[in-house]
Enzyme design. Structure first.
Site, PDB file in Angstrom:
ATOM      1  N   GLU A   1      43.696  43.511  26.655  1.00  0.00           N
ATOM      2  CA  GLU A   1      43.352  44.782  27.406  1.00  0.00           C
ATOM      3  C   GLU A   1      44.177  44.925  28.713  1.00  0.00           C
ATOM      4  O   GLU A   1      44.456  44.017  29.469  1.00  0.00           O
ATOM      5  CB  GLU A   1      42.013  44.935  27.740  1.00  0.00           C
ATOM      6  CG  GLU A   1      41.234  45.145  26.363  1.00  0.00           C
ATOM      7  CD  GLU A   1      39.703  45.458  26.688  1.00  0.00           C
ATOM      8  OE1 GLU A   1      38.979  46.449  26.896  1.00  0.00           O
ATOM      9  OE2 GLU A   1      39.188  44.256  26.688  1.00  0.00           O
TER      10      GLU A   1
ATOM     11  N   CYS B   1      46.579  47.058  35.897  1.00  0.00           N
ATOM     12  CA  CYS B   1      45.741  45.861  35.599  1.00  0.00           C
ATOM     13  C   CYS B   1      46.071  45.207  34.472  1.00  0.00           C
ATOM     14  O   CYS B   1      45.663  45.777  33.326  1.00  0.00           O
ATOM     15  CB  CYS B   1      44.263  46.292  35.767  1.00  0.00           C
ATOM     16  SG  CYS B   1      43.193  44.842  35.862  1.00  0.00           S
TER      17      CYS B   1
ATOM     18  N   CYS C   1      38.350  34.858  27.855  1.00  0.00           N
ATOM     19  CA  CYS C   1      38.408  33.911  29.289  1.00  0.00           C
ATOM     20  C   CYS C   1      37.536  32.626  29.172  1.00  0.00           C
ATOM     21  O   CYS C   1      36.514  32.925  28.600  1.00  0.00           O
ATOM     22  CB  CYS C   1      37.950  34.933  30.439  1.00  0.00           C
ATOM     23  SG  CYS C   1      38.169  33.857  31.974  1.00  0.00           S
TER      24      CYS C   1
ATOM     25  N   CYS D   1      31.551  33.740  34.367  1.00  0.00           N
ATOM     26  CA  CYS D   1      31.065  34.492  35.121  1.00  0.00           C
ATOM     27  C   CYS D   1      30.106  35.389  34.568  1.00  0.00           C
ATOM     28  O   CYS D   1      30.342  36.083  33.666  1.00  0.00           O
ATOM     29  CB  CYS D   1      32.191  35.152  36.079  1.00  0.00           C
ATOM     30  SG  CYS D   1      33.370  34.357  36.509  1.00  0.00           S
TER      31      CYS D   1
ATOM     32  N   CYS E   1      30.442  39.352  33.967  1.00  0.00           N
ATOM     33  CA  CYS E   1      31.560  39.844  33.522  1.00  0.00           C
ATOM     34  C   CYS E   1      31.470  39.890  32.099  1.00  0.00           C
ATOM     35  O   CYS E   1      31.109  38.789  31.399  1.00  0.00           O
ATOM     36  CB  CYS E   1      32.960  39.242  33.891  1.00  0.00           C
ATOM     37  SG  CYS E   1      34.174  39.209  33.037  1.00  0.00           S
TER      38      CYS E   1
ATOM     39  N   GLY F   1      40.979  37.436  31.580  1.00  0.00           N
ATOM     40  CA  GLY F   1      41.374  35.827  31.720  1.00  0.00           C
ATOM     41  C   GLY F   1      41.424  35.460  33.173  1.00  0.00           C
ATOM     42  O   GLY F   1      41.369  36.394  34.337  1.00  0.00           O
ATOM     43  N   GLU F   2      41.469  34.047  33.310  1.00  0.00           N
ATOM     44  CA  GLU F   2      41.641  33.613  34.750  1.00  0.00           C
ATOM     45  C   GLU F   2      43.175  33.334  34.783  1.00  0.00           C
ATOM     46  O   GLU F   2      43.918  32.651  34.202  1.00  0.00           O
ATOM     47  CB  GLU F   2      41.123  32.243  34.744  1.00  0.00           C
ATOM     48  CG  GLU F   2      41.178  31.269  35.987  1.00  0.00           C
ATOM     49  CD  GLU F   2      41.454  32.113  37.440  1.00  0.00           C
ATOM     50  OE1 GLU F   2      40.402  32.379  37.734  1.00  0.00           O
ATOM     51  OE2 GLU F   2      42.450  31.874  37.881  1.00  0.00           O
TER      52      GLU F   2
ATOM     53  N   SER G   1      44.294  37.759  40.961  1.00  0.00           N
ATOM     54  CA  SER G   1      42.832  37.507  41.420  1.00  0.00           C
ATOM     55  C   SER G   1      42.549  36.169  40.806  1.00  0.00           C
ATOM     56  O   SER G   1      42.617  35.996  39.334  1.00  0.00           O
ATOM     57  CB  SER G   1      41.937  38.619  40.915  1.00  0.00           C
ATOM     58  OG  SER G   1      40.774  38.444  41.039  1.00  0.00           O
TER      59      SER G   1
ATOM     60  N   SER H   1      37.848  35.856  43.962  1.00  0.00           N
ATOM     61  CA  SER H   1      36.487  36.346  43.759  1.00  0.00           C
ATOM     62  C   SER H   1      35.497  35.535  44.123  1.00  0.00           C
ATOM     63  O   SER H   1      35.286  34.470  43.860  1.00  0.00           O
ATOM     64  CB  SER H   1      36.477  36.713  42.272  1.00  0.00           C
ATOM     65  OG  SER H   1      35.252  37.112  41.733  1.00  0.00           O
ATOM     66  N   LEU H   2      34.576  35.853  45.208  1.00  0.00           N
ATOM     67  CA  LEU H   2      33.685  34.996  45.675  1.00  0.00           C
ATOM     68  C   LEU H   2      32.147  35.465  44.939  1.00  0.00           C
ATOM     69  O   LEU H   2      31.291  34.313  44.707  1.00  0.00           O
ATOM     70  CB  LEU H   2      33.602  35.542  47.290  1.00  0.00           C
ATOM     71  CG  LEU H   2      34.145  34.546  48.294  1.00  0.00           C
ATOM     72  CD1 LEU H   2      33.972  35.131  49.602  1.00  0.00           C
ATOM     73  CD2 LEU H   2      34.202  33.231  48.101  1.00  0.00           C
TER      74      LEU H   2
ATOM     75  N   ASN I   1      29.918  47.241  37.832  1.00  0.00           N
ATOM     76  CA  ASN I   1      30.058  48.166  36.692  1.00  0.00           C
ATOM     77  C   ASN I   1      29.029  47.922  35.470  1.00  0.00           C
ATOM     78  O   ASN I   1      29.311  46.851  34.947  1.00  0.00           O
ATOM     79  CB  ASN I   1      31.513  48.274  36.261  1.00  0.00           C
ATOM     80  CG  ASN I   1      32.278  48.699  37.501  1.00  0.00           C
ATOM     81  OD1 ASN I   1      32.250  49.912  37.770  1.00  0.00           O
ATOM     82  ND2 ASN I   1      33.177  47.978  38.054  1.00  0.00           N
TER      83      ASN I   1
ATOM     84  N   CYS J   1      36.251  46.905  36.590  1.00  0.00           N
ATOM     85  CA  CYS J   1      36.202  45.412  36.753  1.00  0.00           C
ATOM     86  C   CYS J   1      34.746  44.982  36.191  1.00  0.00           C
ATOM     87  O   CYS J   1      33.863  45.473  36.260  1.00  0.00           O
ATOM     88  CB  CYS J   1      35.933  45.036  38.292  1.00  0.00           C
ATOM     89  SG  CYS J   1      37.319  45.212  39.208  1.00  0.00           S
TER      90      CYS J   1
HETATM   91  S1  SF4 Z   1      35.447  37.571  36.006  1.00  0.00           S
HETATM   92 FE1  SF4 Z   1      37.399  36.931  35.646  1.00  0.00          FE
HETATM   93  S2  SF4 Z   1      37.552  34.553  35.384  1.00  0.00           S
HETATM   94 FE2  SF4 Z   1      35.194  35.326  35.738  1.00  0.00          FE
HETATM   95  S3  SF4 Z   1      34.716  35.482  33.369  1.00  0.00           S
HETATM   96 FE3  SF4 Z   1      35.751  37.437  33.678  1.00  0.00          FE
HETATM   97  S4  SF4 Z   1      37.679  37.460  33.465  1.00  0.00           S
HETATM   98 FE4  SF4 Z   1      37.203  35.294  33.432  1.00  0.00          FE
END
Ligand code: SF4
Length: 358
Positions: free
Chosen positions: A92, A105, A112, A116, A119, A165-166, A197, A220-221, A300, A343
């Site tokens: 995406e 973006c 991923c 988190c 997400c 993804g990371e 990020s 990302s904190l 979101n 996001c």
């Molecule tokens: S916020 Fe980023 S690192 Fe965390 S699960 Fe979602 S895509 Fe992966």
């Protein structure tokens, strides 16, 4: 075997490839400009190359591997694309037009591996890493869709590695794509226009700091304490806040005079948005004396995530507390919420209740 994807090759690598086909090196210059500057998506369109060469190239390589599955247009002009790779993995990309520049973006992985909890992408798990070519191709398709093939974008382009993804878990392909995209005879998007990020892959933060022409960093904190962060971002169990922030402190030495790095803080109602948590966050950053700014991101909402966005007044109060303690904080305006492009909303699902424009 998959043919060689030319969008992931640097000028030098393309020259090597062209020479391996017994063709003169200047052809590589033409091909690179055709792909990266004119953003052509087939050999057939490269009419400045002899027919035989085009046939030879398509025998050994390819220039387009992503298939557009759906494309959504938000009322605010944001576009979300869902592609499939040659092996049917979802990718995406989001194109966000802004007055003075556009932001794309991009995704670095399909799915991923990090978990988190706020997400949607996390729910896919890791499907696979994307190649450098697949990263570059996302940018090329988005620019072509917005402006037309071969048309120079009227504004500058910023890139953010904040899609699925990371990025730091696909570090080599990421750096490769960034190197390819900075070429002046190609897309010419310099690393200074790119922000990556991370959820906090500490060794990579240290490594990025040593790269001279590097992109900007955002971390990302999501929480001011280990206890809460362990819950929201399980990667924190591997690299807790103390280690993460000391890597950030180390990274700070590589900042240019006007550069700051960014902490992203997603605001989840009743979870991480209290006055006390704002004070904890400010104290945490001040303790490490970090030259950073905090981006507050209203969550979101997306089914089936169990969170709600913090009310606007709460976000503002949180921001004021940070500022009162000397921490620069901004509230990020959500874009493309109506098309699930904001996001944390990328879930690689076709969304039948939204109108796809292809
Ligand atoms: S916020 Fe980023 S690192 Fe965390 S699960 Fe979602 S895509 Fe992966």
């Amino acid at each position: 075997m998959q043919p060689l994807h030319l969008l992931g090759l640097s000028r030098a690598e393309l020259t090597e490839f062209v020479e391996s086909l017994d063709e003169p090196a200047y052809r590589a210059r033409q091909i690179f400009a055709g792909l990266q500057q004119r953003r052509l998506h087939s050999f057939a369109e490269m009419t400045d190359l002899p027919k035989e060469l085009r046939a030879k190239l398509s025998e050994h390589s390819e220039v387009s591997t992503l298939t557009l599955e759906s494309r959504y247009l938000s009322t605010d002009g944001t576009r979300r694309y869902l592609f499939r790779t040659h092996d049917k993995m979802p990718v995406e990309t989001v194109f966000i037009p802004e007055e003075r520049r556009d932001t794309i973006c991009f995704s670095s992985q399909s799915g991923c591996p990090l978990q988190c909890t706020f997400c949607l992408t996390a729910q896919l798990g890791l499907l696979r890493n994307l190649t450098a070519g697949e990263i570059v191709e996302q940018i090329i398709i988005a620019l072509n869709d917005a402006y037309g093939v071969s048309v120079k974008p009227p504004r500058g382009t910023n890139l953010v590695g904040m899609g699925a993804g990371e990025p730091f878990l696909n570090f080599e392909a990421l750096l490769k794509a960034i190197r390819v995209m900075k070429e002046p005879s190609g897309l010419h998007i310099v690393p200074n226009r790119v922000t990556i990020s991370t959820a906090g892959i500490v060794p990579r933060i240290r490594e990025l700091a040593t790269i001279p022409d590097r992109p900007h960093l955002a971390v990302s904190l999501a929480a001011p304490t280990d206890e809460l962060r362990n819950e929201l971002m399980p990667i924190n169990r591997k690299w807790p806040l103390r280690e993460l922030l000391s890597a950030c402190k180390e990274f700070e030495k590589s900042l240019k005079p006007n550069e700051r790095f960014t902490f992203e803080y997603v605001m989840l109602a009743g979870v991480n948005d209290s006055d006390e948590q704002a004070r904890q966050l400010a104290n945490l950053l001040n303790r490490h004396e970090l030259r950073a700014k905090v981006n507050l991101i209203p969550h979101n909402p997306a089914e089936p995530l169990p969170y709600h966005p913090s009310p606007v007044e709460r976000v503002e109060l949180f921001r004021e507390i940070l500022e009162s303690k000397g921490v620069h904080a901004f509230v990020r305006k959500p874009r493309g919420r109506d098309i699930l492009a904001a996001c944390g909303q990328l879930a690689a699902r076709s969304t039948p209740h939204l109108v796809a424009i292809t």
